[in-house]
Design a protein around this motif. Sequence first.
Motif, PDB file in Angstrom:
ATOM      1  N   GLN A 326      19.400  50.346  73.816  1.00 43.06           N
ATOM      2  CA  GLN A 326      19.035  50.241  72.402  1.00 43.06           C
ATOM      3  C   GLN A 326      20.196  50.541  71.458  1.00 43.06           C
ATOM      4  O   GLN A 326      20.099  50.269  70.259  1.00 43.06           O
ATOM      5  N   LEU A 357      14.797  44.556  74.945  1.00 40.82           N
ATOM      6  CA  LEU A 357      14.922  45.509  73.837  1.00 40.82           C
ATOM      7  C   LEU A 357      13.607  45.652  73.073  1.00 40.82           C
ATOM      8  O   LEU A 357      13.261  46.744  72.598  1.00 40.82           O
ATOM      9  N   CYS A 360      11.430  47.991  75.157  1.00 38.00           N
ATOM     10  CA  CYS A 360      11.880  49.379  75.023  1.00 38.00           C
ATOM     11  C   CYS A 360      11.483  49.961  73.677  1.00 38.00           C
ATOM     12  O   CYS A 360      11.012  51.106  73.588  1.00 38.00           O
ATOM     13  N   ASP A 361      11.669  49.174  72.627  1.00 35.34           N
ATOM     14  CA  ASP A 361      11.390  49.691  71.282  1.00 35.34           C
ATOM     15  C   ASP A 361       9.911  50.001  71.087  1.00 35.34           C
ATOM     16  O   ASP A 361       9.565  51.012  70.459  1.00 35.34           O
ATOM     17  N   GLN A 409      16.830  56.501  68.010  1.00 34.63           N
ATOM     18  CA  GLN A 409      15.604  55.793  67.619  1.00 34.63           C
ATOM     19  C   GLN A 409      14.386  56.697  67.775  1.00 34.63           C
ATOM     20  O   GLN A 409      13.492  56.704  66.915  1.00 34.63           O
TER      21      GLN A 409
END
Length: 457
Positions: A326, A357, A360-361, A409
């Motif tokens: 990320q 991504l 993951c986010d 994040q």
Amino acid sequence: MSVAATTSPAVGTLYVSRFPTSRGMPRVTMALRSNVVSVGSILTKLQQDCATPFPVIRHVADSMTADMRAGLAVDGGSNLKMILSYVDSLPSGNEKGLFYALDLGGTNFRALRVQLGGKEDRVVATEFEQLSIPQELMFGTSEELFDFIASTLAGFAEKESEKFHLPHGRQREIGFTFSFPVKQTSIDSGILMKWTKGFAVSGTAGRDVVACLNEAMERQGVDMRVSALVNDTGPKSSSGRTIINTEWGAFSDGIPLTVFDRDMDAASINPGEQIFEKTISGMYLGEIARRALVTMAEEVSLFGMAVPNKLSTPFALRTPDICAMQQDNSDDLQSVGSILHNVAGVESSLSERRIVLEVCDAIVRRGGRLAGAGIVGILQKMEQDSKGTIFNKRTVVAMDGGLYEHYPQYRSYLQDAVTELLGSETSKNIVIEHSKDGSGIGAALLAATNSKYDHDF
């Protein structure tokens, strides 16, 4: 990012492999499917199931507050155990001397020594050593685990430099941070209730963990004693003058779950337990992402026809890996591609890296926001009990651990949830700070406060 979705059913789907045959021609494979599922539909479902809009985090915060009260009212009154810590005298700042700390907080084990210099010099010097707990010890015997801890401590103590000084005739004292559910019987003893965080060590449940450590230190020839047992699992709040360990990892009310969470939970050593922990902690975030990617690879051939063995290995994709991915802001997402190749055995295109991504986010956003809601739940109870003295003044929430320290994040999503729930003005008074070595230095301070020797400060 937009992802094209295929909605029409098909009996057979034609794929052209990106890997050439020995003759240099593309390999064509026919994969039979009764229904076509697209990457987009799986990703959208994941994002929907992970969603934490305001009503969800509001419910989590309020339920956390209610569960804290229920757990304090009667033993077993809620999933939150609200364990008394027997810490009823906090450090004054005058503490002096050399003290050690051991921190067994999950998959990592840390040994630390600190030279305290009182209010004038505060922390004079610190040294630490951190090791990962070998996987086999997480499923081994009590004697094996504590012998490993004691032998590590022995090696660490041998490296004690001249910056540290122990008065003649004194035994080195330890503050032992043991971040698992323990029913403390005194400041320096506690009975393990059960293992969590993926541990399944035999022969420890129902035993005094300090006694286990003392016996191992004796076997290893380590001349030290534990003067304070500190349980550091989850945030703590104060009730009068006694610190309470919430054990918030066991919270479960209103947590949004995906099919991947449920599958991971079912395969865990403690199915149906520690649900909050399994959605917010560093041990599990990478594994949830891995399971989502495996499903995409199996059902829609995300990375080509074959699912790499590495990707199919449980916990092969770790939270530090998804964190590193990320942080990749390059146009071609080269770091993402390298991590997928090295860790998961995956050859990926740019579009596939973008999907990774997104996966993951979604998982990290949920984890951070749920953790933020939990913090607000604890603060709400403190605010109610103190009749309005928490939110109207500067209140610091100390956060320890690699997940909060290294994952920007996650930190951002956690703070966003706190701000949403408290409002922009009130949230300005709530300062969330990373406490470097907080649990280790805190344990050393409590060892000093509860030393068997006369205080010379």
